[in-house]
Structures are given as C-alpha cells and as structure tokens.
Design an enzyme around this catalytic site. Structure first.
Site, PDB file in Angstrom:
ATOM      1  N   HIS A   1     -23.449  14.276  20.541  1.00 12.99           N
ATOM      2  CA  HIS A   1     -22.818  13.438  19.514  1.00 12.99           C
ATOM      3  C   HIS A   1     -22.044  12.315  20.194  1.00 12.99           C
ATOM      4  O   HIS A   1     -21.652  12.434  21.358  1.00 12.99           O
ATOM      5  CB  HIS A   1     -21.854  14.270  18.671  1.00 12.99           C
ATOM      6  CG  HIS A   1     -20.700  14.805  19.466  1.00 12.99           C
ATOM      7  ND1 HIS A   1     -20.736  16.030  20.052  1.00 12.99           N
ATOM      8  CD2 HIS A   1     -19.508  14.239  19.794  1.00 12.99           C
ATOM      9  CE1 HIS A   1     -19.594  16.223  20.704  1.00 12.99           C
ATOM     10  NE2 HIS A   1     -18.844  15.150  20.563  1.00 12.99           N
TER      11      HIS A   1
ATOM     12  N   GLY B   1       0.843  -1.202   0.000  1.00 15.88           N
ATOM     13  CA  GLY B   1       0.000   0.000   0.000  1.00 15.88           C
ATOM     14  C   GLY B   1       0.874   1.246   0.000  1.00 15.88           C
ATOM     15  O   GLY B   1       1.858   1.313   0.734  1.00 15.88           O
TER      16      GLY B   1
ATOM     17  N   ASP C   1      -0.312   1.857   8.260  1.00 15.01           N
ATOM     18  CA  ASP C   1      -0.825   0.986   9.326  1.00 15.01           C
ATOM     19  C   ASP C   1      -0.047   1.049  10.649  1.00 15.01           C
ATOM     20  O   ASP C   1      -0.590   0.742  11.695  1.00 15.01           O
ATOM     21  CB  ASP C   1      -0.833  -0.476   8.857  1.00 15.01           C
ATOM     22  CG  ASP C   1      -1.772  -0.707   7.682  1.00 15.01           C
ATOM     23  OD1 ASP C   1      -2.636   0.163   7.437  1.00 15.01           O
ATOM     24  OD2 ASP C   1      -1.637  -1.741   7.015  1.00 15.01           O
TER      25      ASP C   1
HETATM   26  O1  F6P Z   1      -1.535  -1.576   4.273  1.00 13.66           O
HETATM   27  C1  F6P Z   1      -2.153  -0.369   4.034  1.00 13.66           C
HETATM   28  C2  F6P Z   1      -3.611  -0.570   3.766  1.00 13.66           C
HETATM   29  O2  F6P Z   1      -4.142   0.682   3.426  1.00 13.66           O
HETATM   30  C3  F6P Z   1      -4.424  -1.240   4.860  1.00 13.66           C
HETATM   31  O3  F6P Z   1      -4.746  -0.362   5.889  1.00 13.66           O
HETATM   32  C4  F6P Z   1      -5.611  -1.741   4.082  1.00 13.66           C
HETATM   33  O4  F6P Z   1      -6.224  -2.827   4.721  1.00 13.66           O
HETATM   34  C5  F6P Z   1      -4.963  -2.183   2.807  1.00 13.66           C
HETATM   35  O5  F6P Z   1      -3.796  -1.409   2.643  1.00 13.66           O
HETATM   36  C6  F6P Z   1      -5.806  -2.070   1.565  1.00 13.66           C
HETATM   37  O6  F6P Z   1      -5.042  -2.540   0.521  1.00 13.66           O
HETATM   38  P1  F6P Z   1      -5.482  -2.566  -0.999  1.00 13.66           P
HETATM   39  O7  F6P Z   1      -5.551  -1.150  -1.459  1.00 13.66           O
HETATM   40  O8  F6P Z   1      -4.425  -3.332  -1.695  1.00 13.66           O
HETATM   41  O9  F6P Z   1      -6.807  -3.265  -1.029  1.00 13.66           O
END
Ligand code: F6P
Length: 317
Positions: A214, A10, A126
């Site tokens: 809220h 990611g 993350d």
């Molecule tokens: O690892 C970063 C992240 O954004 C996670 O938080 C999320 O679960 C994942 O990547 C989503 O990945 P992709 O865009 O490959 O579905």
C-alpha cells in the site's frame, strides 16, 4: 456585568466545550452571559439569548456549535460593523468572547479597534494561527483523519494500490503533516513545501519493489486537485491509484480529550480576562495557556514543522 459569546467561521470540535466553560464560569462569577446565534451575522441582527446552567448541559462531548456559526460578508462592511456594535450597545454587553480561526479573530480585532472589549479564543481545525501551538479542534481533526486512513489503508493494501487522501486546512499543511506522522503515510503534500513528484514517486516505487502493498499520500487541500495529482502519480509509478477526499468528516465528531481540556481552560480564562476589562487573544504555547494582544498575534508568522516532516520521511518508508 454582561458577557456575550459567539462562534464564527468553520465550526471546530471543542467549540461547545468552550461555550460551556465560558457560561459556567460567568455564572460562578455572577456575570450575566448571552449566546449570540449564527456568529457575526447573528451579532449584526442582534440574535442574543441568555444562557443559563442548563443551556450548556451535555455539550462538552459534542462537535459543531450549539450557537451556530457563519462566514459573514456583511460584517466586513462598514454598515455591518456599525450594526454589530449597536447590537452590543442595545444589550449592554461589557465584553464579547469570540471563538474562531484566523478570519474570526481578525473580526474580533476590528471590534476591539472600535472600542469594544473582546477576548479571542482560537478554534479551528486548520491550526493556521501562528501565535498558538494549537487551535481548539485541530487535534480532534487529526485523530479523525488518522482513523479514516487506517480504514483506507486496509483496502489499499488488499488491492496493492496507492491512495491519495485529500485533507482540509486551507493554506496550512498542519492537518496533513500531523496526520501523516500519526497514520504512517509515506508522503505528504503541503502548501508550505514545493511538490517534488520525483521524490514521492521514487519512494513509492522503492516501496513496491520491497514488496510493500500500500502507499498512502496525504495531500492538503491548498495544494490543488488530488485527482490531477493522482493521474500524474499513476503515470510516473504505474501503481493503480485512487483518491479519497475526506471533506467534512474532518470537522465533526466528539472533541478529543486534549481539545476538551484546552477548551475548558481557555473558556475559563476568557471570562477572567473579560472581568478585568482586557481585550486580547488567548492561546497555548509550550504547554501553557498564554494571552497576547491582537496586534501581536497577527504579526507572528506561522512556522512549518520541518523537523516533524524530516521524522516522517525517515520513519515512514
Ligand atoms: O477553516 C476550516 C475549514 O474546514 C477549512 O479547512 C476548509 O477549507 C473550510 O473550512 C471550508 O469552509 P466552508 O465549510 O465554509 O466551505
């Protein structure tokens, strides 16, 4: 000497700032530097391009990655790994710098185990790598979530509702925890702590009885469906409840000052370590940049900040 750099997994805000620091340090040191496009996929297919001063101009402030990224299944096969190593040999690369999260640095270790000199730089929203206090991109994501929640809070308050805000993080609850503290959310739900509906519902009801208009609950994506939780929560509390899935808004955007500085420092150090012929991962611990072997980084277990959660419970009521 020749160094290559790739971004994997990611994307994370600050990857571009890291690419810039690596490129500029290489040029300063008289090292040839190549960008590999598309992460390990691009490495397998030998997609190398020489980087020069201007290749990284005007990117310190940009999210995403100019090199593109991927989650490569081919790289996990023996054939893919061999091709990747072959590409590095063809281009006579002396060291590879890998920018990415847990899976990407595991990939870096696989290359290191085959005799390639690799430097890993932790880049992920993350914050799920235990050996470093922060991964590049995490703080920016927390700022983005915090800003989004301030918008959600306005409308939630206007309707006297609750809003369940789902955030990313895979199995790591850090985005939920840190943005929970910074946004003043009443409760967070994270994979590290068993969900206690009674505790969360009781807090909401007490707040409502005190006249609170809220109620914001941040739920980490690793805890299941925010929509299912919202239905249960509504049943327990009788509070009109909505769900916001923040999704990819968390992964883009200009990196924070913290991430730009960390990216510049680790990018610079990566070249210095590569020049010495070292293979290791860089990180940030107790306020300073650190280096650690690939063996060590995967032995350390992530520690959840229970102290921060305790503070959230006291100050967000
Ligand atoms: O690892 C970063 C992240 O954004 C996670 O938080 C999320 O679960 C994942 O990547 C989503 O990945 P992709 O865009 O490959 O579905």
């Amino acid at each position: 000497m020749r160094i290559a750099i790739l971004t994997s997994g990611g994307d994370a805000p600050g990857m571009n700032a890291t690419i810039r620091a690596v490129t500029r340090t290489c040029i300063y040191e008289g090292i040839e530097v190549f960008g590999i496009s598309g992460g390990y996929e691009g490495l397998i297919d030998a997609k190398f391009e020489k980087l020069v001063q201007s290749s990284v101009a005007d990117i310190i402030q940009r999210g995403g990655t100019i090199l593109s990224t991927s989650r490569s299944e081919r790289f996990m096969t023996e054939e893919g790994l061999e091709k990747a190593i072959n590409s590095l040999k063809i281009f006579e690369i002396d060291a590879l710098i890998v920018l990415g999260g847990d899976g990407s640095l595991r990939g870096a270790k696989m290359l290191r185990d085959r005799g390639i000199n690799v430097i890993g730089i932790p880049c992920s929203i993350d914050n799920d790598l235990a050996y470093t206090d922060f991964t590049i991109g995490f703080m920016t994501a927390v700022e983005t979530v915090t800003e989004a929640i301030s918008h959600i809070r306005d409308t939630t308050e206007a309707h006297c509702r609750a809003n369940i805000v789902e955030v990313m993080g895979r199995e790591c609850g850090d985005i939920a925890l840190y943005s929970g503290v910074s946004s003043g959310a009443e409760s967070i739900i994270v994979p590290e702590i068993p969900l206690d509906m009674n505790e969360i519902a009781e807090k909401a009801i007490m707040g409502k009885n005190r006249g609170k208009k809220h109620h914001i609950i941040i739920m980490a994506e690793g805890c299941g469906s925010a929509f299912d939780f919202a239905k249960e929560f509504e049943k327990f509390t009788g509070i009109d409840t909505r769900v916001t899935v923040l999704g990819y808004i968390q992964r883009g955007g200009a990196p924070s000052i913290f991430d730009r500085i960390l990216a510049s420092e680790l990018g610079y150090l990566a070249v210095k370590e590569a020049k010495l012929g070292n293979s290791l991962a860089l990180g940030f611990k107790d306020g300073i940049a650190i280096k650690m072997s690939f063996e060590e980084i995967f032995k350390i277990k992530k520690v959840f900040r229970h102290d921060l959660l305790d503070i959230l419970k006291i100050v967000s009521i």
